[in-house]
Structure formats: structure tokens, C-alpha cells
Write a protein that holds these residues in place. Structure first.
Motif, PDB file in Angstrom:
ATOM      1  N   GLY A   1       0.791  -1.229   0.000  1.00  0.00           N
ATOM      2  CA  GLY A   1       0.000   0.000   0.000  1.00  0.00           C
ATOM      3  C   GLY A   1       0.824   1.280   0.000  1.00  0.00           C
ATOM      4  N   THR A   2       2.132   1.161   0.188  1.00  0.00           N
ATOM      5  CA  THR A   2       2.985   2.349   0.177  1.00  0.00           C
ATOM      6  C   THR A   2       2.916   3.027  -1.186  1.00  0.00           C
ATOM      7  N   ILE A   3       2.751   4.342  -1.172  1.00  0.00           N
ATOM      8  CA  ILE A   3       2.701   5.107  -2.424  1.00  0.00           C
ATOM      9  C   ILE A   3       3.987   5.908  -2.561  1.00  0.00           C
ATOM     10  N   ILE A   4       4.637   5.756  -3.698  1.00  0.00           N
ATOM     11  CA  ILE A   4       5.853   6.522  -3.949  1.00  0.00           C
ATOM     12  C   ILE A   4       5.637   7.378  -5.188  1.00  0.00           C
ATOM     13  N   ASN A   5       5.753   8.681  -5.013  1.00  0.00           N
ATOM     14  CA  ASN A   5       5.613   9.622  -6.114  1.00  0.00           C
ATOM     15  C   ASN A   5       6.979  10.078  -6.615  1.00  0.00           C
ATOM     16  N   GLU A   6       7.042  10.384  -7.889  1.00  0.00           N
ATOM     17  CA  GLU A   6       8.301  10.884  -8.452  1.00  0.00           C
ATOM     18  C   GLU A   6       8.764  12.144  -7.711  1.00  0.00           C
ATOM     19  N   TYR A   7       7.812  13.004  -7.403  1.00  0.00           N
ATOM     20  CA  TYR A   7       8.127  14.203  -6.627  1.00  0.00           C
ATOM     21  C   TYR A   7       7.230  14.261  -5.405  1.00  0.00           C
ATOM     22  N   GLU A   8       7.820  14.571  -4.276  1.00  0.00           N
ATOM     23  CA  GLU A   8       7.072  14.760  -3.039  1.00  0.00           C
ATOM     24  C   GLU A   8       7.617  16.017  -2.384  1.00  0.00           C
ATOM     25  N   CYS A   9       6.790  17.043  -2.283  1.00  0.00           N
ATOM     26  CA  CYS A   9       7.226  18.338  -1.734  1.00  0.00           C
ATOM     27  C   CYS A   9       8.487  18.844  -2.431  1.00  0.00           C
ATOM     28  N   GLY A  10       8.528  18.675  -3.736  1.00  0.00           N
ATOM     29  CA  GLY A  10       9.644  19.221  -4.516  1.00  0.00           C
ATOM     30  C   GLY A  10      10.864  18.333  -4.567  1.00  0.00           C
ATOM     31  N   LYS A  11      10.887  17.260  -3.786  1.00  0.00           N
ATOM     32  CA  LYS A  11      12.047  16.367  -3.792  1.00  0.00           C
ATOM     33  C   LYS A  11      11.786  15.191  -4.720  1.00  0.00           C
ATOM     34  N   GLU A  12      12.798  14.868  -5.510  1.00  0.00           N
ATOM     35  CA  GLU A  12      12.639  13.801  -6.499  1.00  0.00           C
ATOM     36  C   GLU A  12      13.031  12.459  -5.921  1.00  0.00           C
ATOM     37  N   PHE A  13      12.249  11.436  -6.239  1.00  0.00           N
ATOM     38  CA  PHE A  13      12.612  10.055  -5.921  1.00  0.00           C
ATOM     39  C   PHE A  13      13.210   9.451  -7.187  1.00  0.00           C
ATOM     40  N   ASN A  14      14.399   8.868  -7.067  1.00  0.00           N
ATOM     41  CA  ASN A  14      15.083   8.310  -8.228  1.00  0.00           C
ATOM     42  C   ASN A  14      14.374   7.037  -8.700  1.00  0.00           C
ATOM     43  N   PHE A  15      13.902   7.075  -9.939  1.00  0.00           N
ATOM     44  CA  PHE A  15      13.187   5.928 -10.507  1.00  0.00           C
ATOM     45  C   PHE A  15      14.008   4.637 -10.393  1.00  0.00           C
ATOM     46  N   LEU A  16      15.324   4.762 -10.565  1.00  0.00           N
ATOM     47  CA  LEU A  16      16.189   3.583 -10.549  1.00  0.00           C
ATOM     48  C   LEU A  16      16.277   2.956  -9.158  1.00  0.00           C
ATOM     49  N   GLN A  17      15.858   3.710  -8.133  1.00  0.00           N
ATOM     50  CA  GLN A  17      15.927   3.183  -6.770  1.00  0.00           C
ATOM     51  C   GLN A  17      14.612   2.558  -6.307  1.00  0.00           C
ATOM     52  N   LEU A  18      13.635   2.496  -7.191  1.00  0.00           N
ATOM     53  CA  LEU A  18      12.389   1.812  -6.836  1.00  0.00           C
ATOM     54  C   LEU A  18      12.661   0.328  -6.596  1.00  0.00           C
ATOM     55  N   ASP A  19      11.992  -0.229  -5.599  1.00  0.00           N
ATOM     56  CA  ASP A  19      12.061  -1.666  -5.363  1.00  0.00           C
ATOM     57  C   ASP A  19      11.014  -2.312  -6.274  1.00  0.00           C
ATOM     58  N   LYS A  20      11.444  -2.671  -7.470  1.00  0.00           N
ATOM     59  CA  LYS A  20      10.479  -3.068  -8.500  1.00  0.00           C
ATOM     60  C   LYS A  20       9.730  -4.355  -8.139  1.00  0.00           C
ATOM     61  N   GLU A  21      10.383  -5.216  -7.356  1.00  0.00           N
ATOM     62  CA  GLU A  21       9.718  -6.467  -6.975  1.00  0.00           C
ATOM     63  C   GLU A  21       8.498  -6.205  -6.086  1.00  0.00           C
ATOM     64  N   GLN A  22       8.478  -5.064  -5.441  1.00  0.00           N
ATOM     65  CA  GLN A  22       7.371  -4.738  -4.516  1.00  0.00           C
ATOM     66  C   GLN A  22       6.225  -3.996  -5.201  1.00  0.00           C
ATOM     67  N   ILE A  23       6.396  -3.696  -6.479  1.00  0.00           N
ATOM     68  CA  ILE A  23       5.396  -2.836  -7.135  1.00  0.00           C
ATOM     69  C   ILE A  23       4.138  -3.628  -7.479  1.00  0.00           C
ATOM     70  N   ASP A  24       3.007  -3.069  -7.073  1.00  0.00           N
ATOM     71  CA  ASP A  24       1.714  -3.635  -7.437  1.00  0.00           C
ATOM     72  C   ASP A  24       1.143  -2.892  -8.649  1.00  0.00           C
ATOM     73  N   LYS A  25       1.234  -1.563  -8.622  1.00  0.00           N
ATOM     74  CA  LYS A  25       0.769  -0.748  -9.745  1.00  0.00           C
ATOM     75  C   LYS A  25       1.806   0.314 -10.063  1.00  0.00           C
ATOM     76  N   PHE A  26       1.903   0.629 -11.356  1.00  0.00           N
ATOM     77  CA  PHE A  26       2.775   1.719 -11.773  1.00  0.00           C
ATOM     78  C   PHE A  26       1.981   2.599 -12.724  1.00  0.00           C
ATOM     79  N   MET A  27       2.110   3.904 -12.576  1.00  0.00           N
ATOM     80  CA  MET A  27       1.295   4.800 -13.400  1.00  0.00           C
ATOM     81  C   MET A  27       2.012   6.100 -13.686  1.00  0.00           C
ATOM     82  N   ILE A  28       1.531   6.785 -14.729  1.00  0.00           N
ATOM     83  CA  ILE A  28       1.860   8.191 -14.902  1.00  0.00           C
ATOM     84  C   ILE A  28       0.559   8.939 -14.691  1.00  0.00           C
TER      85      ILE A  28
END
Lengths: 177, 251
Positions: free
Chosen positions: B10-37
Motif C-alpha cells: 500500500g505504500t505510495i511513492i511519487n516521483e516528486y514529493e514536496c519538490g524532492k525527487e525520488f530516483n526511478f532507478l531506486q524503486l524496489d520493482k519487486e514490490q510494485i503492485d501498480k505503476f502509473m503516470i
């Protein structure tokens, strides 16, 4: 990874030291003639202290003022932009090629001729922090050369072109993660 | 638009959160249930007039604006390294409090661990029809070999036979979302399935590469909502993949 930080660089500014630019003034170009040649470099993350995404699948073309493939340049109806790209692999300028709209584009090659793992061509511009030339001012440094591309542009106005101003965009497109 | 990943817990990770970027390459892809733009309502909605100094935002919640006392400040500062102006963290937090938060009206393209895409809620997937049998490219998780890119541009704009200097523009022309996946049935397929969203035309286009381990004459079937569209293809091993590009819809 942060988005690429693109810098257009004019190597003729500041007595040949070069400088950032946002202009290419083709000036007055009569019908049935060419403009003067303008050399431009495209940098990614020049002198950056934090790595940004590489620009991948980079190519150059022209668009009309609305970003579409319309006239008078992006549809090649009255004039066309020609480009000569620096080929870092051979160390030579490629022959002039017309670019217009979606149908005639030219790959933008990094000055090093560097082909990254997984790529088939050198049309990638690195966004790394440069370990050997941190300010990216030694333009023959092998790492710096991965971070920029060199191109020459000229406008060819056709014989049938109408007099007066002419609008278009010269666009470099790229992908990044 | 930004990318958003929703993990299985259920954890939601956004590319930007309060102006800070989350590096796409650091996503734990095995844990992903949904991915969207997803369109977050933060782009293409600011109109600034250099003549009168006014910003006109078109995505503010009038009910929330009523609660402001007046004199609140949005501070914009220049980031010399990145060569752009950016709201301070405090200002961005204030802005998020007053912007319209109606996700139902935001454009969204997503896929889940069934491999099915949803384009603003409308389901989309591919199948392969061979000898009257339909093999669906679905339901073989994990779908974690995610493809996500942005199509950027930088350009000069100007005129010939004019003293007006050329103007530089930079921007994002579109977004790619999809995955690579291998499927096993009677044949082995490898699929690179990407949807490209063109920001200017608001058009979603399928860009698909398909391989097979043996020669097959069949049809790729596009399923979008209640509609189907068949494309005859011949897959030949050891040759480059068949590339398909089709407009799916307009958002």
C-alpha cells in the motif's frame, strides 16, 4: 535521477573561449542562397556537481512555430535547415543533411563517439559528474567529450521563397528516465 | 505528469514529493503492485504576466482559498546549478494545501500485476490470435521490468530576415510507460509493450515490439474498452522484432 540540464554553447563567443547562447541569428538570407554557418554545441550538465540523467536517442530536426511539421521550413516548402554533425568516432564532420519535421531527422552524436552499453549508436549525451575535468572546460578530455555534441547549422532558402520573415524552430529531442 | 508506484503493502511513492525527487532507478520493482503516470494538476496551469506581475493559477480550490487570510506568500528562488526557478519547500507546501485535489479528473495511465493497462480507467491489453485461438498477453506476473522515460526537447525559435533574436524553449513532449515481458504458451513470446502519451496532442499511442521463438503467422489483437483491432503479423526468429505503432485514444 534529475532531468538533463541542457546548455546550448557557442564556441565562438568570448574570443573563442565559448559561452552559453540562446540565439542563432541567421540574419538576412536571400532566396536561392545559404545563410552563414553557425556552429553550436549541446551540453548536458556542464560543470555539474550532481549527476543528472543521460540524454538518450538524441536527434535534431525543425518544427514550425506551433511545434508541428508545417511551413515554411519544417515542411521544406520554402527553405530548409541543414546540419553537419561532428562524428567523434571518425574525428570528422559529417556531410550536410537536410532536417525537417518528423520525416527527416539527424542523430546528435556525442563528441567522443562513445557508445554506451545497450546502445547501438553514439546518440547519447552523458549527464555524469566529470571525474577528469570537473568544470567540463577541457573540450578534448575524453569524459567531457561524452557530455556534449557539436553541430553546424545553416539555412538554405529556396528560389521560390517569398520575401520577408520566416519562422521555425530548431529542435533537439531526447529521452531520459 | 509524474510517475507513481504503489507497492503491494500500500505504500505510495511519487516521483516528486514536496519538490524532492525520488530516483526511478531506486524503486524496489519487486514490490510494485501498480505503476502509473498521472497528471497531478501542477503542469500547464500557471499563467504569468510579466506586464502586471500576476500569476494566474487555474487549478486552485476556491473553497480552500476562502480560508486564507490574505498576505500569504509563495516564494520562488533561482537554482543556479539547475538553471531554473523553483518554489521553496514551505511555499510548495502552502500551494499543495490550496490546489484542487480531485484525482478523478486527472489523466492517468497505469498497469498492474495482471499486465493490463488502464487509460483513464479504460482497460487495454494485447492478445495473439493463432489458428482461431486467442492467447492473451496477461496474467503472468511479475510485471516488474518497467519502462518509463520522458521525451524532452530543447529548441530555438525565431525568424529569418528579422532582427528579433531567437528564443529558447525547453520542455517535455511526452511520457512513456510500459514493460518488457516474456510469455510462454505453445510458442515463446517476448514483448516490449509501451504506451506513449503525447502532451501536446493528448494522444496515447501504442509502441510495441514483439518477438517469437518460432515462425508464426497470426494476428496481434488490441483490446481497448469494448473495442478490438487486429493487426496481421509474421514473426520470424533471429530477425529483428516486429514493431507496431497505433494510436489508441485521445485523453
Amino acid at each position: 535521477m534529475p532531468a538533463p540540464i541542457v546548455l546550448w554553447w557557442d564556441p565562438t563567443l568570448n574570443d573563442g573561449d565559448g559561452g552559453p547562447t540562446s540565439t542563432w541569428n541567421a540574419g538576412t538570407v536571400d532566396a536561392d542562397s545559404y545563410s552563414a554557418v553557425k556552429e553550436l554545441w549541446v551540453f548536458n550538465n556542464k560543470g555539474g556537481s550532481e549527476a543528472v540523467s543521460d540524454m538518450t536517442n538524441v536527434f535534431v530536426t525543425t518544427k514550425d512555430s506551433n511545434g508541428l511539421d508545417g511551413g515554411p521550413v519544417a515542411d521544406r516548402s520554402q527553405a530548409v535547415v541543414e546540419v553537419s554533425m561532428w562524428n567523434g568516432a571518425s574525428g570528422t564532420w559529417k556531410s550536410w543533411k537536410e532536417i525537417y519535421g518528423s520525416s527527416a531527422t539527424e542523430d546528435v552524436l556525442n563528441a567522443a563517439g562513445w557508445v554506451a552499453d545497450g546502445d547501438t549508436k553514439a546518440n547519447r549525451i552523458s549527464g555524469m559528474v566529470n571525474p577528469t575535468d570537473p568544470t567540463d572546460t577541457n573540450y578534448s578530455d575524453p569524459n567531457t567529450m561524452k557530455k556534449y555534441a557539436k553541430m553546424k547549422l545553416r539555412l538554405h532558402v529556396f528560389e521560390n521563397a517569398t520575401a520577408g520573415p520566416m519562422s521555425w524552430k530548431t529542435r533537439v529531442s531526447y529521452q531520459y528516465t | 505528469m509524474i510517475w507513481r508506484a504503489i507497492y503491494k503493502d500500500g505504500t505510495i511513492i511519487n516521483e516528486y514529493e514536496c519538490g524532492k525527487e525520488f530516483n526511478f532507478l531506486q524503486l524496489d520493482k519487486e514490490q510494485i503492485d501498480k505503476f502509473m503516470i498521472i497528471e497531478t494538476g501542477n503542469e500547464g496551469i500557471v499563467n504569468f504576466s510579466v506586464d502586471n506581475g500576476k500569476f494566474n493559477f487555474s487549478n486552485l480550490d476556491l473553497r480552500k482559498l476562502e480560508q486564507l487570510t490574505g498576505g500569504e506568500k509563495l516564494i520562488i528562488e533561482y537554482d543556479k546549478d539547475k538553471q531554473n526557478f523553483k518554489m521553496t519547500t514551505e511555499s510548495l507546501e502552502l500551494f499543495k494545501k490550496i490546489k484542487l485535489e480531485e484525482e478523478a479528473v486527472m489523466d492517468k495511465i497505469e498497469f498492474d500485476q495482471t499486465g493490463k493497462f488502464y487509460i483513464n480507467g479504460q482497460p487495454f491489453h494485447l492478445s495473439f490470435e493463432l489458428n482461431g485461438k486467442d492467447f492473451e498477453f496477461l496474467n503472468q506476473p511479475p510485471y516488474t521490468n518497467i519502462i518509463h522515460k520522458k521525451q524532452g526537447y530543447t529548441e530555438f525559435k525565431g525568424k529569418r530576415n528579422s532582427d528579433i533574436p531567437y528564443r529558447r524553449d525547453d520542455g517535455i513532449a511526452g511520457y512513456y510507460i510500459g514493460y518488457e515481458k516474456e510469455y510462454n504458451s505453445d510458442s515463446q513470446f517476448k514483448l516490449s509493450l509501451v504506451l506513449y502519451y503525447d502532451v501536446i496532442f493528448k494522444v496515447v499511442t501504442l509502441q510495441c515490439k514483439i518477438w517469437a521463438n518460432k515462425m508464426i503467422d497470426g494476428k496481434v489483437v488490441l483490446h481497448f474498452g469494448e473495442n478490438q483491432h487486429q493487426i496481421p503479423v509474421t514473426l520470424i526468429p533471429h530477425l529483428p522484432p516486429v514493431y507496431l505503432e497505433r494510436i489508441i485514444t485521445r485523453l
